[in-house]
Design a protein around this motif. Sequence first.
Motif, PDB file in Angstrom:
ATOM      1  N   GLY A 273       0.817  -1.204   0.000  1.00 49.89           N
ATOM      2  CA  GLY A 273       0.000   0.000   0.000  1.00 49.89           C
ATOM      3  C   GLY A 273       0.854   1.259   0.000  1.00 49.89           C
ATOM      4  N   TRP A 274       1.909   1.251   0.821  1.00 50.23           N
ATOM      5  CA  TRP A 274       2.836   2.388   0.850  1.00 50.23           C
ATOM      6  C   TRP A 274       3.559   2.525  -0.492  1.00 50.23           C
ATOM      7  N   VAL A 282       3.087   0.525  -9.461  1.00 47.24           N
ATOM      8  CA  VAL A 282       2.133   1.153 -10.371  1.00 47.24           C
ATOM      9  C   VAL A 282       0.753   1.236  -9.708  1.00 47.24           C
ATOM     10  N   ASN A 283       0.047   2.299 -10.021  1.00 45.11           N
ATOM     11  CA  ASN A 283      -1.280   2.509  -9.464  1.00 45.11           C
ATOM     12  C   ASN A 283      -2.309   2.150 -10.532  1.00 45.11           C
ATOM     13  N   ASP A 284      -2.611   0.850 -10.625  1.00 47.95           N
ATOM     14  CA  ASP A 284      -3.580   0.399 -11.627  1.00 47.95           C
ATOM     15  C   ASP A 284      -4.375  -0.780 -11.085  1.00 47.95           C
ATOM     16  N   GLY A 285      -5.198  -1.355 -11.931  1.00 52.22           N
ATOM     17  CA  GLY A 285      -6.071  -2.437 -11.490  1.00 52.22           C
ATOM     18  C   GLY A 285      -5.329  -3.650 -10.978  1.00 52.22           C
ATOM     19  N   SER A 286      -4.194  -3.988 -11.594  1.00 50.54           N
ATOM     20  CA  SER A 286      -3.451  -5.173 -11.158  1.00 50.54           C
ATOM     21  C   SER A 286      -2.911  -4.979  -9.753  1.00 50.54           C
ATOM     22  N   SER A 287      -2.453  -3.763  -9.458  1.00 49.34           N
ATOM     23  CA  SER A 287      -1.940  -3.496  -8.115  1.00 49.34           C
ATOM     24  C   SER A 287      -3.056  -3.543  -7.080  1.00 49.34           C
ATOM     25  N   TRP A 288      -4.196  -2.962  -7.419  1.00 51.73           N
ATOM     26  CA  TRP A 288      -5.292  -2.942  -6.454  1.00 51.73           C
ATOM     27  C   TRP A 288      -5.888  -4.336  -6.240  1.00 51.73           C
TER      28      TRP A 288
END
Length: 313
Positions: A273-274, A282-288
């Motif tokens: 999260g950090w 990366v801030n995308d769907g796979s990360s979330w």
Amino acid sequence: SSSRSSSNSRSSSSSSSSLVQPMVPGGFLSSPEQQSAAYLFLTGTSLAFGAAATLAPQLLLSLALQVDASSLEAAFTRIAGATMAISAAVEYSLQDAVVAGHLKSATYQRLMLAVLAKNCLYLAAFALSPGLWNPVLFSVYPTAAAASIAINSAALRSGFAQSGAASVTDGLASLAGFSAPKTPAGWTYSVFILLYVATVAACYAPEVIFTGQPMTAAGELLKHTWAPGFLLAGAACWVLSDAADRGRLGASTFRRLNLGLAAVEAGYTAVFGWSIASGLAVNDGSSWSNLAGSVGITLYCLYQYTTNGKSKK
């Protein structure tokens, strides 16, 4: 990609009786007292490394790898430290099993095999990074894994002897069976096994999530050291799936494994999260989806830990 989608009380008589277990010919770590001390040593080592990697990753890397750690390398070290929670949970459970005279149980024999596999992966990661070898790293990294292999090999032979296996081969064959889960909890842990298998594979794949800083040789080694911990987490889920089907999740060993898994995933969730927030990942769907999977495992294991009260092994 790094995609992822209690102790029960025993009477003094049972503790005393555990000290008269069968001995393994040969002498090395053949007595319960020696095995118990060895597993306490391994548990302490896992806790110490986990704490150092989580709380002081830069200091640890400067000592062990003699590098100035980047933010990415520090994050990778913290994840490696988080995986030590399941190692400590398994090792302490094995110590408990020695004291109770339960090494003949398939549950503990499977855990010992998983620890052996974990340490072989640690040695493989070390062998793949000769450019980082130095006297300090050499004195700690491969020697700790080799010591764990020696301890668990001796204890596994002892367990096979106690269970009446004619040979190591027969003992291994008796652990190979697998049956489909019979309960919702059993199926849930089986899904977790698949997620951990995917995670172990991702530890060796080209990085596509943690792309905020260049990948270095030290970063590759650290990422490879996640794999052993996640492999052990998957093995713990295998044991928990079987325990769920037998209605045994309230036993101290399985509560401890659930707590260890929750700690691994809580640590991973915090670091990942950090990393998203700071731009390391990366801030995308796979990360979330990765983060959601980790949160889900954390909450599920905590739920099983809290709702299954202490019971006898």
